[in-house]
Design a protein around this motif. Structure first.
Motif, PDB file in Angstrom:
ATOM      1  N   ARG A  28     -33.312 -15.132 -54.302  1.00 51.45           N
ATOM      2  CA  ARG A  28     -32.556 -15.986 -55.223  1.00 51.45           C
ATOM      3  C   ARG A  28     -32.013 -17.189 -54.456  1.00 51.45           C
ATOM      4  N   PRO A  29     -32.345 -18.415 -54.867  1.00 55.70           N
ATOM      5  CA  PRO A  29     -31.960 -19.604 -54.083  1.00 55.70           C
ATOM      6  C   PRO A  29     -30.499 -19.983 -54.271  1.00 55.70           C
ATOM      7  N   TRP A  30     -29.907 -20.520 -53.200  1.00 54.93           N
ATOM      8  CA  TRP A  30     -28.512 -20.933 -53.232  1.00 54.93           C
ATOM      9  C   TRP A  30     -28.257 -21.959 -52.145  1.00 54.93           C
ATOM     10  N   MET A  31     -27.082 -22.584 -52.213  1.00 59.23           N
ATOM     11  CA  MET A  31     -26.680 -23.578 -51.221  1.00 59.23           C
ATOM     12  C   MET A  31     -25.308 -23.221 -50.659  1.00 59.23           C
ATOM     13  N   SER A  32     -25.093 -23.566 -49.389  1.00 65.68           N
ATOM     14  CA  SER A  32     -23.803 -23.327 -48.736  1.00 65.68           C
ATOM     15  C   SER A  32     -22.707 -24.168 -49.390  1.00 65.68           C
ATOM     16  N   PRO A  33     -21.437 -23.819 -49.144  1.00 59.02           N
ATOM     17  CA  PRO A  33     -20.327 -24.453 -49.866  1.00 59.02           C
ATOM     18  C   PRO A  33     -20.312 -25.975 -49.800  1.00 59.02           C
ATOM     19  N   GLY A  34     -19.978 -26.542 -50.940  1.00 56.31           N
ATOM     20  CA  GLY A  34     -19.832 -27.979 -51.093  1.00 56.31           C
ATOM     21  C   GLY A  34     -19.148 -28.266 -52.415  1.00 56.31           C
ATOM     22  N   SER A  35     -19.059 -29.538 -52.757  1.00 59.86           N
ATOM     23  CA  SER A  35     -18.493 -29.960 -54.040  1.00 59.86           C
ATOM     24  C   SER A  35     -19.656 -30.375 -54.935  1.00 59.86           C
ATOM     25  N   GLY A  45     -17.435 -24.605 -53.221  1.00 55.60           N
ATOM     26  CA  GLY A  45     -18.019 -23.275 -53.318  1.00 55.60           C
ATOM     27  C   GLY A  45     -19.508 -23.316 -53.043  1.00 55.60           C
ATOM     28  N   GLY A  46     -20.073 -22.150 -52.757  1.00 60.41           N
ATOM     29  CA  GLY A  46     -21.512 -22.050 -52.651  1.00 60.41           C
ATOM     30  C   GLY A  46     -22.128 -22.145 -54.039  1.00 60.41           C
ATOM     31  N   LYS A  47     -23.322 -22.711 -54.137  1.00 61.79           N
ATOM     32  CA  LYS A  47     -23.940 -22.912 -55.449  1.00 61.79           C
ATOM     33  C   LYS A  47     -25.158 -22.019 -55.626  1.00 61.79           C
ATOM     34  N   ASP A  48     -25.162 -21.277 -56.730  1.00 58.29           N
ATOM     35  CA  ASP A  48     -26.326 -20.499 -57.124  1.00 58.29           C
ATOM     36  C   ASP A  48     -27.289 -21.449 -57.831  1.00 58.29           C
ATOM     37  N   LEU A  49     -28.454 -21.682 -57.234  1.00 55.29           N
ATOM     38  CA  LEU A  49     -29.380 -22.665 -57.781  1.00 55.29           C
ATOM     39  C   LEU A  49     -30.128 -22.158 -59.005  1.00 55.29           C
ATOM     40  N   LEU A  50     -30.083 -20.867 -59.268  1.00 55.54           N
ATOM     41  CA  LEU A  50     -30.776 -20.333 -60.436  1.00 55.54           C
ATOM     42  C   LEU A  50     -29.973 -20.575 -61.712  1.00 55.54           C
ATOM     43  N   ALA A  51     -28.655 -20.292 -61.666  1.00 56.31           N
ATOM     44  CA  ALA A  51     -27.822 -20.430 -62.859  1.00 56.31           C
ATOM     45  C   ALA A  51     -26.830 -21.580 -62.774  1.00 56.31           C
ATOM     46  N   GLY A  52     -26.646 -22.157 -61.586  1.00 53.08           N
ATOM     47  CA  GLY A  52     -25.807 -23.340 -61.440  1.00 53.08           C
ATOM     48  C   GLY A  52     -24.348 -23.097 -61.135  1.00 53.08           C
ATOM     49  N   GLY A  53     -23.897 -21.853 -61.165  1.00 52.47           N
ATOM     50  CA  GLY A  53     -22.492 -21.548 -60.912  1.00 52.47           C
ATOM     51  C   GLY A  53     -22.237 -21.130 -59.480  1.00 52.47           C
ATOM     52  N   THR A  54     -21.203 -20.303 -59.287  1.00 49.74           N
ATOM     53  CA  THR A  54     -20.836 -19.847 -57.950  1.00 49.74           C
ATOM     54  C   THR A  54     -20.274 -18.439 -58.013  1.00 49.74           C
ATOM     55  N   PHE A 230     -17.104 -19.939 -43.400  1.00 53.95           N
ATOM     56  CA  PHE A 230     -18.284 -19.433 -44.099  1.00 53.95           C
ATOM     57  C   PHE A 230     -19.339 -18.975 -43.091  1.00 53.95           C
ATOM     58  N   LEU A 231     -19.950 -17.837 -43.397  1.00 50.09           N
ATOM     59  CA  LEU A 231     -21.027 -17.273 -42.586  1.00 50.09           C
ATOM     60  C   LEU A 231     -22.276 -17.157 -43.464  1.00 50.09           C
TER      61      LEU A 231
END
Length: 251
Positions: A28-35, A45-54, A230-231
């Motif tokens: 499941r794709p995601w990105m490290s914390p940002g705005s 927060g980190g972003k879940d690229l599948l659903a767009g939330g965190t 964050f790790l």
């Protein structure tokens, strides 16, 4: 996210400490914390690229953090279901359980921490319950807050986090210097991933599917600022890094 550990000490210089472990399928794709959310300016927060939330959102200006865990109970209907990933964003903005149609969400636990304390909302698909967490160390997993004799992970980590020295103030510096024992514990404390006590897990689920701890977050809230570390690769604790906080949220 499968585990949230939160320490509440209202009279301390840093009254709220939170550690959050996110467990998810590796693919499941995601990105490290940002705005990432224009509709929620200032949130990190980190972003879940599948659903767009965190799974965890930090509001530095308000000295607030919100974290979500999957819960147990009756799921929402497929035809009306919404992603739960918007709930931490809404809660970090508002400081409380968002005003939403809960029937459209699968069961969850929502933890919201601020300088006024930490609250836990539990939605089982039929009923919502709110609890203000008392002073002390609390461990929340996908089954809620089981006792130390009911859950091996809770039994191992709860007393160790409770004994760990807490930071005295929100300051700069490397994550290991700021967090001390909290960093080592949040990095898994050397417990193997296949041990029932493990905080950081990795399991093969069927053919070619892996479910694992994908990241760990540490957040400290104080009157004079917010600390956010964050790790992204739990198998290598050397990758801990500090998330940059906007000027209004710094200590």
């Amino acid at each position: 996210m499968c585990t949230v550990i939160v320490s509440v000490e209202p009279d301390a210089e840093v009254p709220v400490l939170l550690a959050g472990v996110r467990d998810e399928f590796v693919a499941r794709p995601w990105m490290s914390p940002g705005s990432y959310w224009p509709e929620h300016p200032g949130l990190l927060g980190g972003k879940d690229l599948l659903a767009g939330g965190t799974w965890l959102a930090v509001n530095p200006a308000a000295r607030r953090v919100a974290a979500l865990l999957n819960g147990q109970g009756r799921p929402a209907g497929l035809d009306v279901r919404l992603t739960r990933g918007d709930l931490p964003l809404r809660a970090a903005d508002a400081g409380e359980m968002p005003h939403v149609d809960l029937s459209r969400y699968d069961p969850f636990y929502l933890v919201v921490g601020g300088l006024d304390g930490v609250r836990l909302w539990t939605w089982d698909g039929q009923r919502i319950a709110e609890e203000k967490l008392p002073r002390g160390l609390h461990v929340i997993v996908n089954a809620g807050m089981p006792g130390e004799d009911e859950n091996a992970r809770v039994g191992y980590f709860r007393p160790r986090f409770a004994r760990a020295e807490r930071p005295e103030r929100v300051t700069g510096g490397a994550p290991d210097r700021f967090w001390g024992d909290w960093l080592e514990l949040a990095s898994g404390d050397g417990v193997p991933a296949d041990d029932p006590r493990a905080l950081l897990v990795r399991h093969e689920v069927g053919e070619r599917r892996v479910y694992a701890s994908l990241s760990v977050t540490l957040v400290a809230l104080a009157e004079n600022g917010v600390r956010y570390d964050f790790l992204p690769f739990p198998e290598d604790p050397r990758t801990w890094h500090t998330v940059e906080i906007p000027a209004e949220g710094r200590g």
